[in-house]
Design a protein around this motif. Structure first.
Motif, mmCIF file in Angstrom:
data_model
loop_
_atom_site.group_PDB
_atom_site.id
_atom_site.type_symbol
_atom_site.label_atom_id
_atom_site.label_comp_id
_atom_site.label_asym_id
_atom_site.label_seq_id
_atom_site.Cartn_x
_atom_site.Cartn_y
_atom_site.Cartn_z
ATOM 1 N N TRP A 168 0.827 -1.217 0.000
ATOM 2 C CA TRP A 168 0.000 0.000 0.000
ATOM 3 C C TRP A 168 0.859 1.263 0.000
ATOM 4 O O TRP A 168 0.611 2.203 -0.754
ATOM 5 C CB TRP A 168 -0.925 -0.052 1.211
ATOM 6 N N LEU A 169 1.885 1.280 0.834
ATOM 7 C CA LEU A 169 2.769 2.446 0.917
ATOM 8 C C LEU A 169 3.553 2.649 -0.374
ATOM 9 O O LEU A 169 3.770 3.780 -0.818
ATOM 10 C CB LEU A 169 3.722 2.294 2.102
ATOM 11 N N LYS A 170 3.951 1.534 -0.986
ATOM 12 C CA LYS A 170 4.693 1.623 -2.254
ATOM 13 C C LYS A 170 3.813 2.225 -3.342
ATOM 14 O O LYS A 170 4.275 3.044 -4.161
ATOM 15 C CB LYS A 170 5.183 0.229 -2.670
ATOM 16 N N GLU A 171 2.543 1.850 -3.358
ATOM 17 C CA GLU A 171 1.601 2.398 -4.337
ATOM 18 C C GLU A 171 1.431 3.897 -4.152
ATOM 19 O O GLU A 171 1.161 4.626 -5.117
ATOM 20 C CB GLU A 171 0.248 1.694 -4.202
ATOM 21 N N ARG A 172 1.607 4.364 -2.931
ATOM 22 C CA ARG A 172 1.458 5.799 -2.628
ATOM 23 C C ARG A 172 2.805 6.534 -2.716
ATOM 24 O O ARG A 172 2.859 7.738 -2.439
ATOM 25 C CB ARG A 172 0.875 5.969 -1.228
ATOM 26 N N ASN A 173 3.857 5.808 -3.067
ATOM 27 C CA ASN A 173 5.217 6.387 -3.098
ATOM 28 C C ASN A 173 5.589 7.006 -1.756
ATOM 29 O O ASN A 173 6.205 8.080 -1.702
ATOM 30 C CB ASN A 173 5.329 7.448 -4.217
ATOM 31 N N LEU A 174 5.191 6.325 -0.697
ATOM 32 C CA LEU A 174 5.454 6.822 0.653
ATOM 33 C C LEU A 174 6.521 5.944 1.304
ATOM 34 O O LEU A 174 6.238 4.839 1.755
ATOM 35 C CB LEU A 174 4.161 6.803 1.482
ATOM 36 N N GLU A 175 7.739 6.436 1.313
ATOM 37 C CA GLU A 175 8.857 5.662 1.854
ATOM 38 C C GLU A 175 9.273 6.133 3.248
ATOM 39 O O GLU A 175 10.031 5.442 3.928
ATOM 40 C CB GLU A 175 10.057 5.748 0.913
ATOM 41 N N SER A 176 8.803 7.299 3.640
ATOM 42 C CA SER A 176 9.147 7.814 4.963
ATOM 43 C C SER A 176 8.037 8.735 5.449
ATOM 44 O O SER A 176 7.222 9.217 4.650
ATOM 45 C CB SER A 176 10.471 8.582 4.923
ATOM 46 N N GLY A 177 8.015 8.950 6.759
ATOM 47 C CA GLY A 177 7.025 9.857 7.336
ATOM 48 C C GLY A 177 5.746 9.160 7.766
ATOM 49 O O GLY A 177 5.584 7.956 7.588
ATOM 50 N N TYR A 178 4.855 9.937 8.352
ATOM 51 C CA TYR A 178 3.597 9.406 8.883
ATOM 52 C C TYR A 178 2.743 8.805 7.764
ATOM 53 O O TYR A 178 2.723 9.326 6.639
ATOM 54 C CB TYR A 178 2.818 10.510 9.607
ATOM 55 N N ILE A 179 2.031 7.742 8.091
ATOM 56 C CA ILE A 179 1.302 7.019 7.039
ATOM 57 C C ILE A 179 -0.187 7.340 6.991
ATOM 58 O O ILE A 179 -0.825 7.102 5.965
ATOM 59 C CB ILE A 179 1.505 5.491 7.164
#
Length: 267
Positions: A168-179
């Motif tokens: 899910w995080l990879k799909e959002r390009n979220l590698e750091s920080g609050y989720i």
């Protein structure tokens, strides 16, 4: 005097909400009674008992007792009222409703809220702790939380949840920080979570009384003991100071009690 009392409380390492509550209570008392005397204190206690639940009464009395410390009249401190402990758990979401809610949220594309519910129930996190989770914590599988007393509690993120959350995080390009973020890219609030969960409960026909953030923490505890009956470990995982606090989860919910009675009592 109230301003000085507020400063006194701020030095006690109390939470901001607690300080506000204590200040409000003392202000309310002084507006009603003007003077701090034993008679007025007992009258206020009587007023509280008649108009509030025991837990609220004791919270107000704690505020007054702190004020008595502040003005150096400790001898006037009042005793707390006894809280009658129920022999069942109230308003805890059932495992079936939890799974149903999760399934519907995922199916309907409410992915962020699907993970809010899953993280709360699979980690036993308080909502304030949920909001501290970052992508880095998901990657490493745990979050270390320090209490005000300096005690460390590790919030574990189970393997199955971790694996799906990473996708899910990879799909959002979220590698750091609050989720858990709102549409503005800012952290969602505890109040926002509570309100949205109620809306989902209404939408999916689930009893709104059992759908609130802390209910999923209760479900974590119930499910954990059903599968691994280690009360001491559960107390550690939940961050309870005393194992006595954790014992409540050995009790069944009122709904579970009713189902058992309906099934076995045929005399």
């Amino acid at each position: 005097m109230i301003t000085k009392y507020k400063s006194f409380l701020s030095r006690q390492d109390l939470a901001a909400n607690t300080v506000r509550s204590y200040v409000w209570t003392v202000t309310h008392f002084l507006e009603k009674y003007k003077e701090v005397t034993r008679e007025n204190l007992l009258a206020y206690k009587g007023y509280l008992v008649e108009n509030h639940k025991p837990q609220t009464v004791n919270l107000r009395l704690q505020a007054i007792n702190k004020y008595l410390e502040f003005i150096r009249k400790e001898k006037l401190k009042m005793r707390f009222v006894k809280v009658q402990q129920k022999n069942f758990l109230e308003n805890v979401i059932s495992d079936a409703d939890y799974k149903f809610l999760k399934t519907r949220l995922k199916r309907d594309g409410h992915t962020s809220w699907y993970f809010v519910v899953w993280f709360l129930t699979a980690t036993g996190a308080r909502v304030s702790e949920l909001l501290q989770i970052k992508a880095e914590h998901v990657q490493q599988g745990y979050l270390d939380i320090y209490s005000k007393g300096g005690k460390l509690r590790r919030l574990y993120i189970p393997k199955s949840l971790r694996a799906e959350a990473l996708v899910w995080l990879k799909e959002r390009n979220l590698e750091s920080g609050y989720i858990f973020l709102n549409r503005f890219g800012e952290r969602i609030t505890a109040r926002g979570i509570a309100q949205q969960l109620k809306l989902f409960a209404q939408k999916y026909g689930i009893n709104t009384a059992v759908v609130y953030p802390h209910s999923f923490r209760h479900r974590f505890a119930k499910n954990f003991l059903d599968r691994f009956n280690d009360l001491a470990l559960l107390a550690d995982l939940m961050g309870h100071e005393s194992i006595e606090t954790t014992r409540i989860y050995l009790r069944r919910t009122a709904t579970e009690q009713q189902a058992i009675v309906d099934k076995i009592v045929n005399w």
